[in-house]
Design a protein around this motif. Structure first.
Motif, mmCIF file in Angstrom:
data_model
loop_
_atom_site.group_PDB
_atom_site.id
_atom_site.type_symbol
_atom_site.label_atom_id
_atom_site.label_comp_id
_atom_site.label_asym_id
_atom_site.label_seq_id
_atom_site.Cartn_x
_atom_site.Cartn_y
_atom_site.Cartn_z
ATOM 1 N N LEU A 129 3.231 -10.025 -0.437
ATOM 2 C CA LEU A 129 3.544 -9.201 -1.599
ATOM 3 C C LEU A 129 4.895 -9.576 -2.203
ATOM 4 N N ALA A 130 5.884 -9.835 -1.350
ATOM 5 C CA ALA A 130 7.218 -10.193 -1.847
ATOM 6 C C ALA A 130 7.166 -11.480 -2.646
ATOM 7 N N ALA A 152 5.276 0.053 2.756
ATOM 8 C CA ALA A 152 5.912 0.972 1.811
ATOM 9 C C ALA A 152 7.228 1.512 2.349
ATOM 10 N N ALA A 153 7.294 1.755 3.665
ATOM 11 C CA ALA A 153 8.528 2.275 4.267
ATOM 12 C C ALA A 153 9.628 1.223 4.286
ATOM 13 N N ARG A 154 9.245 -0.033 4.516
ATOM 14 C CA ARG A 154 10.242 -1.102 4.655
ATOM 15 C C ARG A 154 10.685 -1.671 3.322
ATOM 16 N N ARG A 155 9.761 -1.824 2.381
ATOM 17 C CA ARG A 155 10.084 -2.465 1.100
ATOM 18 C C ARG A 155 9.516 -1.658 -0.065
ATOM 19 N N LEU A 158 8.401 -2.957 -3.592
ATOM 20 C CA LEU A 158 7.154 -3.713 -3.774
ATOM 21 C C LEU A 158 5.961 -2.822 -4.037
ATOM 22 N N VAL A 159 6.144 -1.500 -3.944
ATOM 23 C CA VAL A 159 5.018 -0.570 -3.962
ATOM 24 C C VAL A 159 5.197 0.469 -5.065
ATOM 25 N N ARG A 160 4.226 0.553 -5.967
ATOM 26 C CA ARG A 160 4.254 1.555 -7.028
ATOM 27 C C ARG A 160 3.718 2.891 -6.537
ATOM 28 N N SER A 161 2.684 2.858 -5.716
ATOM 29 C CA SER A 161 2.131 4.071 -5.133
ATOM 30 C C SER A 161 1.434 3.693 -3.835
ATOM 31 N N ARG A 270 9.649 8.041 6.029
ATOM 32 C CA ARG A 270 10.587 7.207 5.257
ATOM 33 C C ARG A 270 10.009 6.740 3.922
ATOM 34 N N VAL A 271 8.722 6.965 3.689
ATOM 35 C CA VAL A 271 8.100 6.502 2.445
ATOM 36 C C VAL A 271 8.655 7.294 1.263
#
Length: 340
Positions: A129-130, A152-155, A158-161, A270-271
């Protein structure tokens, strides 16, 4: 306990008009969720190809759709990219779909490190993804839900939803009815499980596929004959791959290792992206009683509990899932990622 209502949603979701996939029936006044689901169930799998990004190569089935957004779909332990054929088609008006085969599953080869645990596969997906450098709507089922949560928690940029369909959160019930075959529990035991593993390997592939459908669906009859034949074909191909057994064992043991602690719940807490949790009210594999806790752990998440659905609601009730996912996506600004 989740209330046994026709649709439990928390907080309330404003559901848009039912989404209609390209090529689906659209006769005014006649088409509804049942028509959309019937049309989706007869659609062949979307075409796939190997896509290299961020130094990771994954086999991806691509659903043509809106250029405004991309959605990445992540399958579960016994699944592959074809698990998302129906849902990705229904959501195509809102996002182009990228259904990935995780490393060692489907048509994806293992990565160089051959790490089949959930964290290893999350690393691979995160790098992929990155490398694309475009935030996506991330959707995961079962094991894929744990992997999507980790990304999602780490990056978050990169995530919209994030949408989780019956994510494989810790459920430690010692109930063999949760397995497609009770011998699977014995097969995981070193040395003692050799006979069980041999017996499972010798079982006809059609029987094995029918067992999976039986445990994953609330009503196996809701699955089309096309989807069953696709599953059998995938199992036949997978039986020829030298890494198939190691991938399944590694993913299973890794997930059970995560279940031994609280790490999955910590990651969910964390999300920081808009989130939706979807659960089948008749899920046999991961208890629906965990649905409310999952949604409460994800900050601000919406919860949809679907009657007449099991562990793979995106296959069994694709139109209902698509409407709820579309409602979430419609709240996210175009091009948004949590870190942007």
């Amino acid at each position: 306990m989740v209330a046994a209502s026709s649709m439990s949603v928390h907080p309330p979701v404003t559901v848009p008009a039912p989404v209609t996939a390209p090529g689906a029936a659209t006769s005014p006044g006649t088409a509804g969720p049942a028509d959309a689901e019937r049309a989706a169930a007869e659609r062949p799998p979307w075409p796939g190809r190997a896509v290299t990004s961020g130094g990771v190569t994954l086999h991806v089935r691509e659903t043509p759709g809106s250029a405004d957004a991309d959605a990445v779909y992540v399958h579960g332990l016994a699944g592959s990219a074809t698990n998302w054929t129906d849902l990705a088609g229904l959501l195509a008006p809102r996002a182009a779909g990228l259904s990935v085969d995780l490393p060692g599953f489907g048509l994806s080869e293992p990565t160089a490190v051959a790490d089949f645990g959930p964290d290893g596969m999350a690393d691979a997906l995160l790098c992929w993804l990155a490398g694309r450098d475009r935030p996506v709507h991330l959707v995961g089922n079962s094991l894929g839900g744990v992997i999507a949560t980790t990304v999602a928690a780490r990056r978050p940029e990169l995530v919209r939803s994030l949408t989780l369909v019956s994510p494989a959160v810790p459920d430690r019930r010692p109930d063999p009815r949760r397995l497609s075959d009770p011998r699977m529990a014995l097969a995981m035991v070193p040395l003692l499980g050799r006979g069980a593993r041999r017996a499972l390997a010798e079982e006809p592939l059609r029987t094995r596929a029918e067992r999976i459908v039986k445990v994953c669906f609330a009503d196996p009859q809701r699955g089309s004959a096309r989807r069953l034949e696709e599953l059998i074909s995938e199992h036949e191909h997978r039986a020829t791959l030298p890494w198939a057994g190691a991938a399944t064992d590694g993913a299973t043991r890794g997930l059970l290792g995560l279940w031994a602690g609280r790490e999955i719940w910590r990651r969910m807490a964390r999300v920081r992206v808009p989130s939706l949790v979807v659960w089948g009210e008749q899920d046999r594999i991961v208890s629906p009683r965990l649905a409310a806790r999952t949604a409460a752990t994800l900050p601000g998440a919406r919860l949809l509990v679907l009657p007449r659905a099991g562990h793979v609601a995106q296959i069994e009730r694709p139109a209902a899932v698509a409407d709820a996912v579309a409602a979430l996506w419609d709240t996210v600004p175009v091009g948004a990622g949590a870190g942007r």
